[in-house]
Design an enzyme around this catalytic site. Structure first.
Site, PDB file in Angstrom:
ATOM      1  N   LYS A 200       0.827  -1.217   0.000  1.00  0.00           N
ATOM      2  CA  LYS A 200       0.000   0.000   0.000  1.00  0.00           C
ATOM      3  C   LYS A 200       0.857   1.261   0.000  1.00  0.00           C
ATOM      4  O   LYS A 200       0.454   2.301  -0.526  1.00  0.00           O
ATOM      5  CB  LYS A 200      -0.975   0.002   1.180  1.00  0.00           C
ATOM      6  N   THR A 257      -3.955   5.375   3.433  1.00  0.00           N
ATOM      7  CA  THR A 257      -2.614   5.821   3.036  1.00  0.00           C
ATOM      8  C   THR A 257      -2.633   6.551   1.697  1.00  0.00           C
ATOM      9  O   THR A 257      -1.831   7.454   1.465  1.00  0.00           O
ATOM     10  CB  THR A 257      -1.666   4.606   2.973  1.00  0.00           C
TER      11      THR A 257
END
Length: 340
Positions: A200, A257
């Site tokens: 991620k 994120t």
């Protein structure tokens, strides 16, 4: 306001690494009733935490609980700890562990907060921990989820996943960090949770790059969705559970994120997208953007397993091969059309 659960006296915990996430998680453990010792390398930081009850370098303005102590001595931090939390940058874990391994209590749970893949070896953090410490896999756990440090330090509600192959140890860590603002779930899929956390950061760099170029929500949503698809492909090739990627350690962490200005990786990517060089961006921040170092080992891992990861490949080209961000977007969009 405090997030502690009344009347609870938790285990002794050591947190090795006094950056923003290590300090925040030490606060969570203390609020949940643990006696916590935080290890900081720099004496002036340990002293500041002790005297002002605040980490001025990484979490200014956040009051730290009295149950949390800071020290520069790893032996003191680790003495009698039942839970040892590792919160250093991924690429420095091996060297740190070589130093710390002889000091680790024999039966402590070793909990990784790190989200990265090691350069060269392409090992996940739990594999590095087992290799250096000789600990059995059942003693090693990883924590992953939408966990932006500053928001959790401010006691904004968040959930996370504690992944461990040993259900009892996962439950032990879960109890040790459960507060009114921090809700941990357990999961046996250590591989999937660690991969979700590592990849991620790479996808967040891509989102930041397109943000810096002035693109909007459609672009970001497309990158998040296709990024999740390539993370899951790699996960399946390594034996992870597909459902993990739909959960907190997969989609949850990815959305946070890729979307938040608090995300180091997204912010780093944004500066690249505005035309700064890698070196120029690195000079503007003391925080580590894990995706910059991890993107190459993630791609190496994918190549070794025959997994196609076009977004990761594009990020590697921008970060390490000097390809301009505009060229990266053009390459991604001109890929051969095919079924989803």
């Amino acid at each position: 306001m405090t997030g502690s659960v009344p009347g609870q006296h938790g285990p002794r915990a050591a947190v090795l690494g006094a950056g923003s996430w290590g300090t925040t998680f030490a606060k969570v453990l203390a609020d949940a009733g643990c006696a916590v010792t935080l290890h900081a390398r720099r004496p002036e930081l340990a002293r500041a935490i002790g005297e002002t009850r605040e980490n001025p370098d990484y979490l200014p303005g956040i009051a730290l609980p009295d149950r949390l102590r800071a020290t520069t001595d790893p032996a003191e931090a680790l003495r009698d700890a039942e839970i040892v939390v590792l919160a250093v940058p991924s690429q420095s874990l091996r060297d740190n562990l070589v130093e710390w391994a002889p000091l680790l209590p024999a039966d402590a749970v070793l909990l990784s907060l790190m989200k990265g893949i090691e350069l060269g070896s392409t090992k996940r953090m739990s594999q590095v921990i087992c290799e250096i410490t000789g600990a059995g896999a059942e003693r090693v756990a990883a924590l992953s989820g939408p966990n932006l440090a500053r928001e959790i330090a401010e006691e904004q509600p968040a959930a996370t996943v504690i992944a461990c192959t040993d259900q009892d140890r996962a439950a032990q860590v879960q109890a040790a960090c459960h507060t009114s603002y921090f809700r941990p779930y357990t999961n046996r899929d250590l591989v999937g949770c660690e991969l979700g956390g590592a990849v991620k950061n790479v996808i967040a760099l891509a989102c930041g790059i397109t943000e810096g170029m002035g693109f909007g929500d459609n672009t970001r949503a497309s990158l998040i969705t296709r990024g999740l698809a390539e993370t899951a492909r790699l996960g399946m090739a390594l034996g992870a559970e597909l459902t993990t990627f739909a959960g907190l350690a997969g989609l949850g962490d990815l959305v946070a994120t890729c979307s938040s200005p608090l995300s180091r990786n997204r912010t780093f990517g944004e500066k690249l997208g505005r035309g700064m060089t890698l070196e120029e961006v690195q000079q503007t921040t003391r925080q580590v953007a894990e995706g910059v170092k991890s993107c190459r080992p993630v791609l190496d891992l994918a190549s070794a397993h025959g997994v196609d990861m076009p977004l990761t490949e594009a990020v590697v080209r921008v970060c390490h091969e000097g390809v301009p961000a505009a060229q990266m977007v053009k390459e991604i969009m001109s890929r051969e059309a095919k079924p989803e």
